[in-house]
Scaffold this active site. Structure first.
Site, PDB file in Angstrom:
ATOM      1  N   LYS A 180       0.789  -1.279   0.032  1.00 44.34           N
ATOM      2  CA  LYS A 180      -0.031  -0.078   0.099  1.00 44.34           C
ATOM      3  C   LYS A 180       0.841   1.400   0.100  1.00 44.34           C
ATOM      4  O   LYS A 180       1.807   1.395   0.981  1.00 44.34           O
ATOM      5  CB  LYS A 180      -0.913   0.066   1.176  1.00 44.34           C
ATOM      6  CG  LYS A 180      -2.230   1.013   1.169  1.00 44.34           C
ATOM      7  CD  LYS A 180      -2.901   1.108   2.638  1.00 44.34           C
ATOM      8  CE  LYS A 180      -3.813   2.155   2.550  1.00 44.34           C
ATOM      9  NZ  LYS A 180      -5.009   2.042   3.346  1.00 44.34           N
ATOM     10  N   SER A 209     -10.032   2.383   2.290  1.00 47.47           N
ATOM     11  CA  SER A 209      -9.216   2.801   1.712  1.00 47.47           C
ATOM     12  C   SER A 209      -8.082   2.049   0.851  1.00 47.47           C
ATOM     13  O   SER A 209      -7.552   2.636   0.279  1.00 47.47           O
ATOM     14  CB  SER A 209      -8.211   3.838   2.518  1.00 47.47           C
ATOM     15  OG  SER A 209      -7.393   3.246   3.545  1.00 47.47           O
ATOM     16  N   SER A 241     -10.576   0.012   6.867  1.00 46.87           N
ATOM     17  CA  SER A 241      -9.724   0.065   5.286  1.00 46.87           C
ATOM     18  C   SER A 241      -9.025  -1.422   4.931  1.00 46.87           C
ATOM     19  O   SER A 241      -8.542  -1.245   3.788  1.00 46.87           O
ATOM     20  CB  SER A 241      -8.864   1.028   5.491  1.00 46.87           C
ATOM     21  OG  SER A 241      -9.355   2.439   5.300  1.00 46.87           O
TER      22      SER A 241
HETATM   23  N1  GLN Z   1     -13.424   4.557   5.886  1.00 46.45           N
HETATM   24  C1  GLN Z   1     -12.970   5.086   7.326  1.00 46.45           C
HETATM   25  C2  GLN Z   1     -12.358   6.683   7.195  1.00 46.45           C
HETATM   26  O1  GLN Z   1     -12.657   7.197   6.147  1.00 46.45           O
HETATM   27  C3  GLN Z   1     -11.951   4.305   7.344  1.00 46.45           C
HETATM   28  C4  GLN Z   1     -10.652   4.514   6.647  1.00 46.45           C
HETATM   29  C5  GLN Z   1      -9.525   3.642   7.111  1.00 46.45           C
HETATM   30  O2  GLN Z   1      -9.638   2.624   7.729  1.00 46.45           O
HETATM   31  N2  GLN Z   1      -8.243   4.112   6.822  1.00 46.45           N
HETATM   32  O3  GLN Z   1     -11.985   7.230   7.961  1.00 46.45           O
END
Ligand code: GLN
Length: 482
Positions: free
Chosen positions: A76, A151, A175
């Site tokens: 990532k 994400s 995410s």
């Molecule tokens: N969807 C969540 C956010 O936008 C979690 C994102 C994540 O786990 N990095 O904060």
């Protein structure tokens, strides 16, 4: 080869049926062919990947192989990797070539795994659909009109589309698990503190945790064996004896008590998801497990609490991006303050700005007690619910997401709807508990459904056992969209 498990690839490498250089070249060619369609990777660097593959081939020839030696892993783009462009999905870091390796990258390098490329992601990991990336949306390989989740959407897409055998992700509110669910793969967020956050670009430090994404629970175990370990450069890294996360995979499940939180099996879950989850629970009962109802009374508070705390921490973490030391800097400005302003206005996207504003607000004098402190207190209550629930069960199950993958553009204009994608996942981050998602069926429009498996602290080996046993009697994890 593209469908092979990590164990199979490892065996082929050990038996010299294929070299890491050949394997890496095959995956690089596949990325070249398909990435234009999916946009799963931000950066591919053949030169570095092939140099790592050649080094891995030497390790194998010298009899120094680890199960992941020579295997291509997608990283990532939140993990700093020496010599690689490391963008975190943001214009702010669009010119940042990392001078050092993150703790996680170091661990993969030590065992001779090959970095096959840096995957696309929501900007600074803020999002549930991969639509906030400066590098454009990622497509869901099951249906290119659908989001891959976020994400870690590039990571999930790369594994599902067989552009990489396995990938890393990070999970602040869901995410790893949410994109794994929407792309029909497996992913685990370990207990907070097990995977080093050193060199993993910070979003919300008390919630962020790295973890693996792969085709099966068995593959996740091999990945975790490399990723987990104490790192003195991360102040919240845990110092514990090393574990073999694959040790319990074969254990029978007879007598396992699965807790089903009544708050999760209530309104909100769509019919197609509910029926796939019910069928999965039926399999577990056949495997000898029993299900018991448990209650997490504060579960509905997870989203509001998360969306106070995560932006608060983000507003503080992202203050380092000011155009002074690294990253984007505005071209013209009148003085220092103007340089900060223009740099940040240009460098950050809309969602990141929204989080910084919310975070700054809830931390400001006069609102701190009402929002930030209140959220911290509720965070404790949410954790207590799980302590109570685990007195009655070994594992908690439910859906990973309330619906299957939604369409590109469907929620991007409505932040509240987008935030609700994390309704089942964010509690694991608020409590630090380990949680994972495995594919258990196809719902509406043939889009994948994920089963959420939550364990008590440090029960990763048990969770992987629970997931693996299901994957021994079903084949959802073997299904591929390509
Ligand atoms: N969807 C969540 C956010 O936008 C979690 C994102 C994540 O786990 N990095 O904060």
């Amino acid at each position: 080869m593209f469908n092979a498990s990590l164990k199979q690839l490892s065996l082929q490498l050990a038996e010299k049926k294929i070299s890491s250089t050949e394997l890496t070249t095959e995956f690089l060619n596949r990325i070249k062919k398909l990435n234009a369609e999916y946009n799963a990777f931000i950066t591919v660097n053949e030169e570095i990947s092939l140099a790592q593959a050649r080094a891995a081939d030497k390790m194998i020839a010298a009899g120094q192989a680890n199960p992941l030696t020579g295997i291509p892993i997608a990283q990532k783009d939140i993990f700093c990797a020496k010599g690689w462009l490391t963008t975190c999905g943001s214009k702010m870091l669009s010119n940042f070539v990392s001078p050092y390796d993150a703790g996680v990258i170091e661990r993969f390098n030590q065992v001779g795994a090959v970095n096959i490329g840096k995957t696309n992601m929501d900007e600074f990991a803020m999002g549930s659909s991969n639509e906030t990336s400066f590098y454009g949306v990622v497509k869901n390989p099951w249906d290119v009109s659908a989001v891959p989740g976020g994400s870690s959407g590039g990571a999930a897409c790369a594994v599902a589309a067989r552009l990489a055998p396995a990938a890393t992700g990070t999970d602040t509110g869901g995410s790893i698990r949410q994109p794994a669910a929407l792309c029909g793969i497996s992913g685990i967020k370990p207990t907070y503190g097990l995977v080093s956050r050193y060199g993993m670009i910070a979003f919300a430090s008390s919630l962020d945790q790295g973890g693996p994404m792969a085709k099966s629970a068995e593959d996740l175990a091999l990945m975790l064996n490399v990723m987990v370990g104490f790192d003195p450069r991360d102040s919240t890294s845990l110092q514990r004896d090393a574990e073999d996360y694959a040790r319990d995979l074969q254990k029978p499940l007879a007598g396992l008590r699965i807790g089903l939180p009544k708050e999760y099996f209530a309104e909100g879950m769509s019919q197609d998801v509910a029926s796939a989850i019910e069928k999965a629970l039926e399999e577990y009962r056949k495997l000898g497990a029993q299900t018991v109802e448990v209650s997490l009374p504060n579960a509905p508070l997870a989203i509001p609490v998360y969306y106070v705390l995560a932006p608060a921490e983000a507003s503080s973490n992202l203050s380092r991006f000011d155009g002074v030391r690294y990253g984007h800097r505005a071209q013209s400005y009148s003085d220092l303050r103007d340089m900060y302003r223009k740099t940040r206005a240009e460098g950050f996207g809309a969602e990141v700005k929204r989080r910084i504003l919310i975070g700054t607000y809830v931390l400001s004098h006069g609102y701190y007690d009402a929002y930030y402190i209140k959220a911290q207190k509720l965070r404790r209550l949410i954790a207590q619910d799980f302590t109570e629930a685990y007195k009655q069960c070994d594992i908690i199950m439910g859906p990973t997401t309330p619906t299957v993958a939604f369409n590109l553009g469907e929620k991007s204009g409505d932040p509240i709807q987008m935030y609700l994608s994390d309704i089942y996942t964010s509690a694991a981050n608020l409590t630090g508990l380990p949680a994972m998602s495995i594919p258990v069926g196809l719902g509406d429009k043939n889009r994948p459904v994920g089963l959420h498996i939550m364990g008590n602290y440090f029960r990763e080996a048990q969770m992987l056992n629970v997931a693996h046993q299901y994957q021994q009697v079903t084949d959802w994890h073997l299904k591929s969209p390509v």
